[in-house]
Design an enzyme around this catalytic site. Structure first.
Site, short mmCIF file in Angstrom:
data_model
loop_
_atom_site.label_atom_id
_atom_site.label_comp_id
_atom_site.label_asym_id
_atom_site.label_seq_id
_atom_site.Cartn_x
_atom_site.Cartn_y
_atom_site.Cartn_z
N ILE A 260 0.88 -1.16 0.00
CA ILE A 260 0.00 0.00 0.00
C ILE A 260 0.91 1.20 0.00
CG2 ILE A 260 -1.72 1.31 1.27
CD1 ILE A 260 -2.81 -1.25 2.35
N PRO A 261 1.01 1.86 -1.14
CA PRO A 261 2.11 2.83 -1.34
C PRO A 261 1.91 4.13 -0.58
CG PRO A 261 0.67 2.79 -3.25
CD PRO A 261 0.12 1.78 -2.29
N CYS A 262 2.00 4.05 0.70
CA CYS A 262 1.85 5.27 1.49
C CYS A 262 3.02 6.20 1.25
CB CYS A 262 1.74 4.93 2.97
SG CYS A 262 2.97 3.78 3.54
N HIS A 263 4.09 5.66 0.70
CA HIS A 263 5.25 6.51 0.47
C HIS A 263 5.04 7.43 -0.72
CE1 HIS A 263 5.76 2.81 -1.87
NE2 HIS A 263 6.26 3.60 -2.78
#
Length: 162
Positions: A125-128
């Site tokens: 989950i690409p929270c970055h």
DNA sequence: TATTCTTTTGGCG
DNA sequence: CGCCAAAAGAATA
């Protein structure tokens, strides 16, 4: 929220360019992933699904692929699921600011931050890919330190130079 | 329901 | 560039 687990609780622990990654799977679902920036011991698994997870992660880190196709069972509130889903729709190599994502979901930037911080599965989950409007923003509660380095690494990995 | 949290934002020195 | 205060929405007890 939840803190990192003890090493023996993870289904597997792998070494990545940004440090140790703790993987927790249950049956055929991915439960959570943790950054283990301090000391860690790689741990192997015999579980087939877990191996799949590891393989996709390795492919991602080596640049072979950018998509994850995994079943995941995340525990969270409806709002968090909404945010996490939106995050996964962000294409590879693109970033959004908290404000942008917030207006998409008709909510506020800090609420997004809340959900991101509770993100049980970083990287996948690409929270970055969520950055601040005026700065890169922090990561996992920190504005400096190893965690931020990871974020930077990930962003550069996606050809986004900050 | 009240308290506390947040990966923010904007402004000022 | 760095520090401070405000403000909105959501999680938690």
């Amino acid at each position: 929220m939840k803190n990192t687990l003890s090493h023996h609780q993870y289904s597997a622990i792998i070494k990545t360019p940004i440090g140790g990654l703790g993987i927790l799977t249950e049956k055929n679902n991915l439960i959570r992933i943790d950054f283990l920036c301090n000391d860690f011991q790689p741990k192997i698994t015999k579980d087939l699904f877990c191996k799949q997870v590891i393989e996709q992660l390795r492919d991602y880190f080596s640049g072979k692929q950018n998509n994850f196709d995994l079943m995941m069972e995340t525990t969270g509130t409806p709002f968090q699921h909404r945010v996490w889903q939106a995050l996964q729709k962000i294409p590879f190599g693109k970033t959004l600011s908290y404000g942008e994502l917030a207006s998409k979901l008709n909510t506020s930037a800090r609420a997004i931050g809340n959900a991101c911080r509770a993100n049980p599965i970083p990287v996948i989950i690409p929270c970055h890919r969520i950055v601040g409007a005026n700065s890169m923003g922090g990561f996992a509660g920190a504005r400096k330190g190893e965690l931020c380095d990871m974020k930077q690494w990930l962003l550069q990995h996606e050809k986004i130079i900050y």
